[in-house]
Design a protein around this motif. Structure first.
Motif, PDB file in Angstrom:
ATOM      1  N   SER A  76      36.708  32.094  43.908  1.00  0.00           N
ATOM      2  CA  SER A  76      37.808  31.939  44.872  1.00  0.00           C
ATOM      3  C   SER A  76      38.780  30.895  44.339  1.00  0.00           C
ATOM      4  O   SER A  76      38.418  29.743  44.173  1.00  0.00           O
ATOM      5  CB  SER A  76      37.259  31.481  46.219  1.00  0.00           C
ATOM      6  OG  SER A  76      36.392  32.429  46.776  1.00  0.00           O
ATOM      7  N   ASP A  77      40.051  31.228  44.023  1.00  0.00           N
ATOM      8  CA  ASP A  77      40.635  32.554  44.198  1.00  0.00           C
ATOM      9  C   ASP A  77      40.918  33.213  42.837  1.00  0.00           C
ATOM     10  O   ASP A  77      40.475  34.308  42.574  1.00  0.00           O
ATOM     11  CB  ASP A  77      41.953  32.455  44.968  1.00  0.00           C
ATOM     12  CG  ASP A  77      41.772  32.150  46.437  1.00  0.00           C
ATOM     13  OD1 ASP A  77      41.001  32.868  47.080  1.00  0.00           O
ATOM     14  OD2 ASP A  77      42.400  31.217  46.948  1.00  0.00           O
ATOM     15  N   GLY A 101      42.854  36.404  43.220  1.00  0.00           N
ATOM     16  CA  GLY A 101      41.935  37.339  42.579  1.00  0.00           C
ATOM     17  C   GLY A 101      40.586  37.346  43.259  1.00  0.00           C
ATOM     18  O   GLY A 101      39.589  37.797  42.676  1.00  0.00           O
ATOM     19  N   HIS A 102      40.524  36.831  44.483  1.00  0.00           N
ATOM     20  CA  HIS A 102      39.251  36.759  45.205  1.00  0.00           C
ATOM     21  C   HIS A 102      38.722  38.164  45.494  1.00  0.00           C
ATOM     22  O   HIS A 102      39.461  39.029  45.947  1.00  0.00           O
ATOM     23  CB  HIS A 102      39.425  36.008  46.520  1.00  0.00           C
ATOM     24  CG  HIS A 102      38.167  35.926  47.329  1.00  0.00           C
ATOM     25  ND1 HIS A 102      37.101  35.163  46.937  1.00  0.00           N
ATOM     26  CD2 HIS A 102      37.811  36.530  48.486  1.00  0.00           C
ATOM     27  CE1 HIS A 102      36.134  35.289  47.839  1.00  0.00           C
ATOM     28  NE2 HIS A 102      36.542  36.118  48.785  1.00  0.00           N
ATOM     29  N   LYS A 129      42.561  27.496  43.770  1.00  0.00           N
ATOM     30  CA  LYS A 129      42.135  27.838  45.125  1.00  0.00           C
ATOM     31  C   LYS A 129      43.232  27.511  46.119  1.00  0.00           C
ATOM     32  O   LYS A 129      43.846  26.435  46.057  1.00  0.00           O
ATOM     33  CB  LYS A 129      40.863  27.056  45.488  1.00  0.00           C
ATOM     34  CG  LYS A 129      40.443  27.199  46.944  1.00  0.00           C
ATOM     35  CD  LYS A 129      40.088  28.638  47.306  1.00  0.00           C
ATOM     36  CE  LYS A 129      39.775  28.793  48.785  1.00  0.00           C
ATOM     37  NZ  LYS A 129      39.518  30.198  49.141  1.00  0.00           N
ATOM     38  N   GLN A 130      43.425  28.451  47.066  1.00  0.00           N
ATOM     39  CA  GLN A 130      44.415  28.238  48.114  1.00  0.00           C
ATOM     40  C   GLN A 130      43.895  28.842  49.407  1.00  0.00           C
ATOM     41  O   GLN A 130      43.433  29.985  49.428  1.00  0.00           O
ATOM     42  CB  GLN A 130      45.753  28.876  47.732  1.00  0.00           C
ATOM     43  CG  GLN A 130      46.857  28.711  48.782  1.00  0.00           C
ATOM     44  CD  GLN A 130      48.186  29.251  48.282  1.00  0.00           C
ATOM     45  OE1 GLN A 130      48.758  28.737  47.336  1.00  0.00           O
ATOM     46  NE2 GLN A 130      48.670  30.323  48.918  1.00  0.00           N
ATOM     47  N   GLY A 136      36.000  27.981  44.200  1.00  0.00           N
ATOM     48  CA  GLY A 136      35.383  27.925  42.883  1.00  0.00           C
ATOM     49  C   GLY A 136      34.440  29.075  42.603  1.00  0.00           C
ATOM     50  O   GLY A 136      34.537  30.147  43.202  1.00  0.00           O
ATOM     51  N   ILE A 137      33.520  28.855  41.667  1.00  0.00           N
ATOM     52  CA  ILE A 137      32.526  29.879  41.288  1.00  0.00           C
ATOM     53  C   ILE A 137      31.474  29.877  42.388  1.00  0.00           C
ATOM     54  O   ILE A 137      30.456  29.188  42.316  1.00  0.00           O
ATOM     55  CB  ILE A 137      31.927  29.575  39.913  1.00  0.00           C
ATOM     56  CG1 ILE A 137      33.034  29.355  38.872  1.00  0.00           C
ATOM     57  CG2 ILE A 137      31.024  30.719  39.465  1.00  0.00           C
ATOM     58  CD1 ILE A 137      32.527  28.912  37.513  1.00  0.00           C
TER      59      ILE A 137
END
Length: 970
Positions: A76-77, A101-102, A129-130, A136-137
């Motif tokens: 994320s993301d 790209g989540h 991340k937003q 994160g992973i």
């Protein structure tokens, strides 16, 4: 996930992934750490924006010139991944043109030219991340793969908030000495949590690890190993090591066909008359006088006890210097117990396991300095055995229980010590000046008619032909064949840095440790694998492990819930083979159970009461309040039907059907009508409980306790369905259907509770540990929240009343409460009680405290956790029922089983289900209820969409085929 597929154990060490030591190297000084997979916000707060991850791994030289696959799972993301500074993949786009790209699974190809085979490699991941949700992973699996081999990358990664493109590159010259120095420092980092190198302190890189900084001071701190038949509790002492040994068939006593009262049935009319007249105390007195067993209890007719095999004691001539870096551990994933410590410049290690492949307990003692291994080994037992040193390198212990009149048993120990000297006398064997010592121990009894000496000689000879490495590899492979079928992750934080007993103490203080419950879950699976394999005895009150000649409750089989609870996780948790020993026990009870049915009821069929043991005891106990329980055998029969329900093996059902039918025959012949014409058992009890009536009177014996009625209803229903599946016994099926319709259903009482007895009696013990009258909710299926809403609500009130009165203190009771709340789809209450079980009723070695130790609490808790994740008992598959953002906000599971031959995988984040996969093992048609708050939009099979039927609740009907996988989109 399958963390490693590389066979040689030595190669495992070479592939261990590494943790950057923050203070050790200047290039790492401004980096922090974070668990992967995991939400960085759990550790580093609500940061939005850029962050970097870094990781070091040594790539095997034989992966040279081959493309690798970097699996980063779900991020994320958006992300960009680098391997030794080369960008190998990206998902989503970074600012200023940010696009999330989540969602997609990250799996990037690493070209051969980017890889440093045989050397240290740097993996770096840039993440943006937003917005809300995990950062994160966040979810696994995370691994580096080459063909069918993988290196597990789950563990602690280096982490840096903010953005700097230079973080993709090596912080030092990768070809210079600094690269190897960094790697050495990473491996030397102390107090590392799960999933990565713990080389200096001697801990394996396992995500499923119990570990401690001191030896076990007591039996209930030692760590259990077992192969189903041969077990040990490993204490981990430095100067003195103790392995308390068990062999699963080693019982005192013998068959007691004379324990039945042959004419007990003649008292039935008078007892029933007193019961129906409301003279319960008088009925109980007469039941105690005429319907209990003949010959008394633990020191009388029921004198059989599961016994210790003895002790393997090791003495080490340790110098007076301080012992440093002591670690004791149990790796659940490998089923290996270990000890490591340092004295001066020498580091000593021990590994111990009980191999199901070679039927031997094996230990290796090593030191990183040559010629330093010295020890004295002794085999002994408190009574009924003698041990003798046999040249050149063996100790043989032979014995016979009951002062020489009972079961024969034998244990043999062989020690190999390369480079050392071996001597011995009496029951001792001495090693000195060795580079290492390998100990092999075997044991056998004559329980099944075989000669213990011949069995030991044969097993020891076969095991001795193999190296320790080969024994270990075969053992680990066989254990993982079962253990790795299921994975459960609920997130984790840096609490995993701490030893297990410290983590348990912190949980009691209210601190969050999301990984501890999955560890407890997997520990239950480990215990069942280790104590119940095909061909072995079933797991008893303490599983496989018990000390002394008369352990608590003689470690017998209690059929009023405890034995059954041991096997509640067998099917749901993908360990169907481990169920087999219970089926063998049930079959062994049929012949003596027929005698007991005739003696106490003059009836056909077979019966088993509240207790049994290795010798086929089916008589009642020596007190009616707890020992009279004629539905004990019927409750056991539910496990036969459950095994069929999960696997749909018609041949198994064909073999089990006569047992189901014979259990039914007993109740068809012995149930009597009450004043309303309803069929009830009489006399009847609710296990170990009492009721109040009249002017302050109390009693235990009544007609048709709720649990009796519910168990018989369940037995008849299962047998009816079995006859339909097999296409047989239509007339008999109708007879059972008519009888079941006459059984009084579960009813409510004046407190809005579910009544425990037919009458709405008072409860002298409102906190009682048994929940017998909730059988219909769990483990039965007569009460469900949708199909029987009023009884389900009364079950909830019953549970609340028990807890408000102080109930649930016994470990097995708390596990049962958690399972009941899971069936009621109350995720929060189930979780609350599971945490209470860990905090209040769990020993330092994570074994359940009854008190004393009882394994049913462990196995019941494992089953309850599975019930919070997957339901399949109410005619539909229901994944993640009532998923709670408060308890399990993020997580995933793989390999849980549903009735009808399905395996289920799921992944969720912030209470939103992201992935739901079904794998079919048999053909069938299933109703699938979507997780609470979700809708099943599409179903794919091999990327092809399927047409499904959908009802007004969103439940779909799905036809599946064996060997196929189904992806449900939500």
């Amino acid at each position: 996930m399958r963390a490693m597929h590389l066979a040689p154990v030595a190669l495992l060490v070479a592939l261990l992934h590494c943790h950057l030591a923050l203070a050790a190297a200047p290039p790492a000084a401004d980096w922090d750490v974070v668990p992967v997979p995991g939400n960085w916000r759990t550790v580093h707060g609500p940061h939005d924006g850029f962050a970097w991850y870094r990781y070091l791994v040594r790539v095997p030289d034989d992966w040279r010139d081959k493309p690798l696959s970097l699996k980063l799972s779900y991020i994320s993301d958006s992300d960009e991944a680098f391997f030794n500074g080369t960008k190998v993949g990206a998902t989503g786009t970074m600012p200023p043109n940010f696009k999330s790209g989540h969602g997609p699974f990250r799996q990037y190809v690493v070209p051969p030219q980017a890889v440093r085979p045989g050397k240290v490699n740097l993996i770096a991941v840039r993440v943006y991340k937003q917005g809300d949700g995990p950062a994160g992973i966040s979810h696994g699996p995370v691994a580096l793969a080459c063909n069918q081999k993988e290196i597990n990358l789950e563990g602690i990664w280096q982490f840096h908030l903010g953005d700097d493109p230079a973080r993709a590159r090596w912080p030092v010259d990768p070809n210079g000495p600094d690269a190897e120095r960094l790697l050495g420092e990473f491996r030397a980092a102390a107090d590392n949590p799960i999933g990565h190198t713990l080389a200096r302190v001697g801990l394996p890189p396992s995500p499923w690890l119990l570990w401690y900084k001191r030896p076990a001071a007591h039996w209930d701190e030692a760590l259990p190993i077992g192969n189903g038949r041969l077990g040990a509790m490993v204490f981990g002492g430095v100067r003195r090591e103790r392995l308390q040994l068990n062999e699963d068939t080693l019982w005192s006593g013998g068959p007691r066909g004379d324990a039945d009262r042959p004419d007990a049935w003649r008292s039935l009319p008078e007892i029933r008359k007193l019961i129906f007249e409301g003279k319960y105390a008088e009925a109980e007195r007469l039941t105690n006088e005429t319907m209990t067993n003949r010959g008394g209890g633990y020191d009388g007719a029921y004198n059989a006890a599961y016994q210790t095999l003895g002790d393997l004691s090791l003495s080490f001539p340790v110098d007076s210097g301080p012992v440093e870096d002591y670690r004791r551990y149990l790796d659940l994933d490998a089923a290996v117990a270990g000890v490591s410590y340092r004295i001066g410049e020498a580091t000593f290690k021990r590994e111990t396991f009980s191999s199901p492949a070679d039927q031997v307990i094996a230990m290796r003692v090593t030191c990183d300095r040559p010629g330093q291994i010295a020890l004295t080994a002794r085999l002994g037992r408190v009574a009924d055995a003698e041990a003798l040193f046999v040249k050149p390198n063996r100790i043989i212990m032979r014995g016979r229980c009951d002062g020489g009149t009972g079961m024969k048993f034998e244990a043999q120990l062989r020690i190999v010590a390369p480079g050392g000297r071996i001597s011995g006398s009496r029951n001792r064997l001495r090693i000195s000046g060795a580079d290492e010592a390998v100990l092999l121990l075997v044991a056998a009894t004559d329980y099944r008619g075989k000669d213990p000496t011949a069995e030991c000689e044969k097993t020891l000879a076969e095991a001795s032909r193999k190296s320790f490495r080969a024994l270990r590899e075969e053992h680990v492979a066989e254990h993982r064949r079962l253990f790795r079928r299921v994975d459960l992750q609920l997130g984790w934080n840096l609490a995993v840095r701490q030893p297990t007993d410290v983590r348990l103490g912190q949980l009691r203080q209210g601190k969050n440790d999301p990984h501890l419950l999955p560890l407890f879950f997997q520990y239950g699976r480990y215990l069942l694998i280790s104590s119940s394999r095909p061909g072995c005895m079933p797991a008893n009150r303490q599983g496989l492990w018990a000390d002394g000649l008369k352990p608590p409750w003689h470690c017998d089989y209690r059929t009023n819930v405890h034995l059954q609870m041991n096997y509640w996780p067998a099917e749901t948790c993908n360990l169907a083979e481990c169920h087999r020993p219970l089926f063998d026990l049930i079959e062994s009870l049929r012949v003596p159970g027929r005698r007991t049915a005739r003696a106490y009821f003059n009836a056909p069929g077979f019966v088993c009461h509240a207790i049994t043991n290795a010798w086929g005891w089916t008589s009642p106990g020596w007190e009616a309040r707890w020992g009279w329980f004629p539905t004990g055998g019927a409750w056991l029969c539910r496990h036969l039907w459950e095994h069929y329900e999960f696997g749909r093996d018609k041949e198994f059902l064909r073999q089990a059907y006569p047992t189901l039918k014979e259990a039914c025959e007993f109740f068809l012949a012995t149930m009597v009508p009450d004043r309303d014409g309803r069929l009830v058992t009489a006399p009847s009890t609710s296990p170990e409980n009492r009721f109040g009536y009249g002017e302050g009177q109390v009693a235990s014996v009544c007609a048709g306790s709720s649990v009796d009625r519910q168990i018989v209803w369940d037995l008849f229903g299962n047998t009816i369905e079995a006859s339909e599946v097999l296409g047989i016994d239509e007339a008999y099926r109708k007879r059972l259907t008519d009888a079941r319709n006459r059984i009084r259903p579960p009813e409510g009482g004046r407190h809005n509770q579910l009544k425990q007895w037919t009458e709405d009696f008072d409860e002298p013990w409102p906190f009682h540990r048994h929940l017998s009258h909730l059988f219909a909710l769990y483990p039965g299926r007569q009460i469900t929240p949708r199909q029987t809403q009023d009884p389900a609500a009364r079950c909830r009130e019953t549970l609340n009343r028990r807890l408000q009165a102080g109930g649930g203190l016994a470990g097995f009771s708390r596990a049962w409460i958690a399972g009941c709340f899971a069936r009621l789809e109350d995720h929060d209450q189930s979780h609350r009680n599971l945490v209470a079980l860990l905090a209040e009723s769990t020993l330092p070695n994570l074994l359940c405290n009854g008190p004393p130790m009882q394994i049913d609490g462990n196995l019941g808790a494992t089953a309850a956790i599975a019930e919070t994740l997957l339901h399949s008992h109410a005619g539909e598959i229901y994944p993640l029922p009532a998923l709670s953002r408060q308890t399990f906000p993020d997580g995933r599971f793989r390999g849980l089983c549903a009735r009808g031959g399905l395996e289920v995988d799921a992944r969720w984040s912030q209470g939103i289900v992201k992935s739901l996969i079904l794998r079919a093992h048999v053909d069938g048609t299933h109703r699938i209820r979507p997780p609470s708050g979700h809708t099943i939009s599409e179903v794919f099979n091999n990327a092809e969409p399927l047409e499904v039927l959908r009802d007004n609740e969103g439940v779909i009907t799905l036809e599946v085929h064996a060997g196929e996988t189904y992806d449900l989109k939500l």
